[in-house]
Design a protein around this motif. Structure first.
Motif, PDB file in Angstrom:
ATOM      1  N   ARG A  29      -7.116   0.709  -0.356  1.00 21.68           N
ATOM      2  CA  ARG A  29      -5.917   0.705  -1.204  1.00 21.68           C
ATOM      3  C   ARG A  29      -6.226   0.238  -2.626  1.00 21.68           C
ATOM      4  O   ARG A  29      -5.402  -0.427  -3.275  1.00 21.68           O
ATOM      5  CB  ARG A  29      -4.812  -0.170  -0.608  1.00 21.68           C
ATOM      6  CG  ARG A  29      -4.333   0.254   0.775  1.00 21.68           C
ATOM      7  CD  ARG A  29      -3.179  -0.637   1.235  1.00 21.68           C
ATOM      8  NE  ARG A  29      -2.694  -0.283   2.555  1.00 21.68           N
ATOM      9  CZ  ARG A  29      -3.173  -0.765   3.694  1.00 21.68           C
ATOM     10  NH1 ARG A  29      -4.187  -1.623   3.651  1.00 21.68           N
ATOM     11  NH2 ARG A  29      -2.675  -0.404   4.865  1.00 21.68           N
ATOM     12  N   GLN A  94       0.554  11.094  -5.928  1.00 20.60           N
ATOM     13  CA  GLN A  94      -0.230  10.314  -4.964  1.00 20.60           C
ATOM     14  C   GLN A  94      -1.639  10.034  -5.476  1.00 20.60           C
ATOM     15  O   GLN A  94      -2.213   8.982  -5.186  1.00 20.60           O
ATOM     16  CB  GLN A  94      -0.256  11.049  -3.625  1.00 20.60           C
ATOM     17  CG  GLN A  94       1.107  11.100  -2.954  1.00 20.60           C
ATOM     18  CD  GLN A  94       1.130  12.029  -1.762  1.00 20.60           C
ATOM     19  OE1 GLN A  94       0.613  13.132  -1.801  1.00 20.60           O
ATOM     20  NE2 GLN A  94       1.747  11.572  -0.683  1.00 20.60           N
ATOM     21  N   ARG A 119       2.529  -1.033  -8.181  1.00 22.99           N
ATOM     22  CA  ARG A 119       2.873   0.227  -7.498  1.00 22.99           C
ATOM     23  C   ARG A 119       4.351   0.557  -7.691  1.00 22.99           C
ATOM     24  O   ARG A 119       5.034   1.021  -6.769  1.00 22.99           O
ATOM     25  CB  ARG A 119       2.494   0.159  -6.016  1.00 22.99           C
ATOM     26  CG  ARG A 119       0.981  -0.029  -5.835  1.00 22.99           C
ATOM     27  CD  ARG A 119       0.545  -0.083  -4.409  1.00 22.99           C
ATOM     28  NE  ARG A 119      -0.884  -0.361  -4.344  1.00 22.99           N
ATOM     29  CZ  ARG A 119      -1.840   0.570  -4.315  1.00 22.99           C
ATOM     30  NH1 ARG A 119      -1.502   1.843  -4.310  1.00 22.99           N
ATOM     31  NH2 ARG A 119      -3.109   0.230  -4.249  1.00 22.99           N
ATOM     32  N   GLN A 120       4.810   0.294  -8.896  1.00 26.18           N
ATOM     33  CA  GLN A 120       6.169   0.647  -9.276  1.00 26.18           C
ATOM     34  C   GLN A 120       6.214   0.804 -10.789  1.00 26.18           C
ATOM     35  O   GLN A 120       5.311   0.374 -11.506  1.00 26.18           O
ATOM     36  CB  GLN A 120       7.164  -0.413  -8.826  1.00 26.18           C
ATOM     37  CG  GLN A 120       7.014  -1.739  -9.544  1.00 26.18           C
ATOM     38  CD  GLN A 120       8.032  -2.775  -9.098  1.00 26.18           C
ATOM     39  OE1 GLN A 120       8.608  -2.659  -8.025  1.00 26.18           O
ATOM     40  NE2 GLN A 120       8.261  -3.781  -9.922  1.00 26.18           N
ATOM     41  N   ALA A 129       9.817   2.767  -7.187  1.00 24.82           N
ATOM     42  CA  ALA A 129       8.576   2.697  -6.407  1.00 24.82           C
ATOM     43  C   ALA A 129       7.775   3.980  -6.575  1.00 24.82           C
ATOM     44  O   ALA A 129       8.330   5.087  -6.651  1.00 24.82           O
ATOM     45  CB  ALA A 129       8.897   2.462  -4.931  1.00 24.82           C
ATOM     46  N   PRO A 131       4.751   6.678  -5.134  1.00 26.88           N
ATOM     47  CA  PRO A 131       4.482   7.207  -3.791  1.00 26.88           C
ATOM     48  C   PRO A 131       3.480   6.333  -3.037  1.00 26.88           C
ATOM     49  O   PRO A 131       2.731   5.555  -3.625  1.00 26.88           O
ATOM     50  CB  PRO A 131       3.883   8.599  -4.078  1.00 26.88           C
ATOM     51  CG  PRO A 131       4.325   8.951  -5.456  1.00 26.88           C
ATOM     52  CD  PRO A 131       4.427   7.655  -6.192  1.00 26.88           C
ATOM     53  N   ASP A 132       3.519   6.460  -1.733  1.00 25.45           N
ATOM     54  CA  ASP A 132       2.576   5.763  -0.867  1.00 25.45           C
ATOM     55  C   ASP A 132       1.947   6.802   0.069  1.00 25.45           C
ATOM     56  O   ASP A 132       2.672   7.446   0.832  1.00 25.45           O
ATOM     57  CB  ASP A 132       3.291   4.692  -0.051  1.00 25.45           C
ATOM     58  CG  ASP A 132       2.330   3.787   0.720  1.00 25.45           C
ATOM     59  OD1 ASP A 132       1.152   3.736   0.327  1.00 25.45           O
ATOM     60  OD2 ASP A 132       2.760   3.152   1.693  1.00 25.45           O
ATOM     61  N   PRO A 133       0.646   7.019  -0.017  1.00 30.05           N
ATOM     62  CA  PRO A 133      -0.346   6.276  -0.805  1.00 30.05           C
ATOM     63  C   PRO A 133      -0.307   6.626  -2.289  1.00 30.05           C
ATOM     64  O   PRO A 133       0.172   7.693  -2.673  1.00 30.05           O
ATOM     65  CB  PRO A 133      -1.669   6.728  -0.176  1.00 30.05           C
ATOM     66  CG  PRO A 133      -1.390   8.099   0.350  1.00 30.05           C
ATOM     67  CD  PRO A 133       0.035   8.052   0.836  1.00 30.05           C
ATOM     68  N   PHE A 134      -0.822   5.695  -3.109  1.00 30.76           N
ATOM     69  CA  PHE A 134      -0.928   5.877  -4.553  1.00 30.76           C
ATOM     70  C   PHE A 134      -2.318   5.428  -4.971  1.00 30.76           C
ATOM     71  O   PHE A 134      -2.729   4.310  -4.686  1.00 30.76           O
ATOM     72  CB  PHE A 134       0.137   5.057  -5.286  1.00 30.76           C
ATOM     73  CG  PHE A 134      -0.011   5.067  -6.780  1.00 30.76           C
ATOM     74  CD1 PHE A 134       0.172   6.236  -7.505  1.00 30.76           C
ATOM     75  CD2 PHE A 134      -0.340   3.910  -7.465  1.00 30.76           C
ATOM     76  CE1 PHE A 134       0.030   6.252  -8.884  1.00 30.76           C
ATOM     77  CE2 PHE A 134      -0.476   3.901  -8.843  1.00 30.76           C
ATOM     78  CZ  PHE A 134      -0.293   5.083  -9.553  1.00 30.76           C
ATOM     79  N   LEU A 199      -2.585   6.889   5.833  1.00 37.54           N
ATOM     80  CA  LEU A 199      -1.937   5.584   5.963  1.00 37.54           C
ATOM     81  C   LEU A 199      -2.333   4.911   7.276  1.00 37.54           C
ATOM     82  O   LEU A 199      -2.544   3.693   7.325  1.00 37.54           O
ATOM     83  CB  LEU A 199      -0.423   5.736   5.876  1.00 37.54           C
ATOM     84  CG  LEU A 199       0.137   6.116   4.502  1.00 37.54           C
ATOM     85  CD1 LEU A 199       1.632   6.395   4.597  1.00 37.54           C
ATOM     86  CD2 LEU A 199      -0.137   5.031   3.478  1.00 37.54           C
ATOM     87  N   GLN A 202      -5.808   3.523   6.815  1.00 37.81           N
ATOM     88  CA  GLN A 202      -5.778   2.291   6.032  1.00 37.81           C
ATOM     89  C   GLN A 202      -5.373   1.103   6.907  1.00 37.81           C
ATOM     90  O   GLN A 202      -5.919   0.001   6.752  1.00 37.81           O
ATOM     91  CB  GLN A 202      -4.819   2.446   4.858  1.00 37.81           C
ATOM     92  CG  GLN A 202      -5.316   3.396   3.772  1.00 37.81           C
ATOM     93  CD  GLN A 202      -4.297   3.601   2.666  1.00 37.81           C
ATOM     94  OE1 GLN A 202      -3.086   3.431   2.873  1.00 37.81           O
ATOM     95  NE2 GLN A 202      -4.764   3.982   1.496  1.00 37.81           N
TER      96      GLN A 202
END
Length: 301
Positions: A29, A94, A119-120, A129, A131-134, A199, A202
């Motif tokens: 991450r 992403q 991450r925002q 926010a 995206p996840d993952p970023f 994800l 991770q």
């Protein structure tokens, strides 16, 4: 992960170590900084990584006139609704390629810094926010290039790893010549993974076991950086946590559920090199020689 690495190795020829470091950075991450001259495959690596992982990809060319709003987005008045409407910028992707980041102004670099760390994005008093993952891959030209300036230490520390691609070896360069650099078009790469699978991977990396003696080894390395006479500062506690995270990711890529000292040694140069300022003029070998000496002289658990 084996299929993903094999596909990337088929595109980024002769750079297996750098490909694995990039993948480990994603699994931990973190964000990746690639330092090198133009034309050695920095953009190709970023695009191929995004395609292989099945992630959305955006590229921003950093220039001296790039504004934070160009990167983050801006609120636009919508006459039909009688209210402001937020238009997201390219950071809402992403995988973001920040190309030639050291050509931008400090103000724009700081805007990217918040996105990377928090991450925002904050705009108009509203936090949105990402995206996840970023994942941010930034490229940096050598400081001798016209129009560049070094990144400040605070921003360098936000990058988990730094890698240098360098020139290809003889065999890889010959393959490029024989195929015209089109051995496998990046745009044609199939997605080997998807965001949900990434994800989950991770989360598995977080569970890779780190024994007490391995943690002792990490602390010994950190202490060695803090006591080295040629270094102006050593690794911070945050950097030590980052080292543990990427060590776990490297062990995961090696197919193990427990981290070993060789995992630490594999990632330490890419993690420590950009975080260790020299006290004076660089000696023979520069920071690379110092990092190699730290690994050589620090006793194994």
């Amino acid at each position: 992960m084996g299929r993903a690495l094999a596909q990337l190795d088929g595109v980024i020829l002769g750079k297996s170590t750098q490909v694995r470091l990039a993948m480990a950075c994603v699994l931990a991450r973190g964000h990746l900084l690639i330092e090198d001259q133009p034309g050695v495959g920095k953009t190709t690596l970023a695009q191929a990584l995004a395609r292989t992982l099945g992630l959305g990809f955006r590229r921003v060319q950093f220039t001296s006139d790039l504004l934070p709003a160009d990167l983050l987005g801006v609120s636009i008045w919508d006459a039909a609704s009688g209210s402001f409407r937020f238009q997201p910028g390219p950071v809402f992707s992403q995988v973001l390629l920040a190309d030639e980041i050291n050509r931008a102004t400090p103000r724009t670099q700081s805007a990217l810094l918040e996105a990377m760390e928090e991450r925002q994005v904050s705009e108009g008093g509203v936090s949105r926010a990402l995206p996840d993952p970023f994942f941010v891959i930034a490229t940096q030209n050598p400081g001798a290039f016209v129009g560049t300036s070094p990144l400040p230490e605070a921003q360098l520390d936000r990058f988990l790893l730094t890698v240098t691609l360098g020139y290809p070896d003889v065999q890889a360069e010959r393959a490029l010549l024989e195929t015209g650099g089109r051995s496998q078009s990046v745009r044609e790469l199939p997605a080997v993974l998807d965001p949900a699978t990434l994800l989950a991977a991770q989360a598995e990396v977080d569970r890779v076991y780190a024994a007490g003696p391995l943690l002792d080894y990490l602390q010994l390395l950190a202490r060695a950086t803090r006591e080295h006479p040629a270094l102006g500062a050593g690794l911070s506690p945050r950097a030590l946590l980052a080292l543990l995270a990427v060590t776990r990711a490297w062990a995961y890529l090696e197919g193990r559920d427990a981290a070993l000292p060789e995992d630490v040694q594999a990632v330490f140069p890419s993690l420590a090199g950009h975080r260790l300022p020299l006290r004076g003029a660089p000696g023979t070998g520069g920071i690379g020689a110092i990092v190699a000496g730290l690994l050589r002289d620090t006793p194994l658990p």
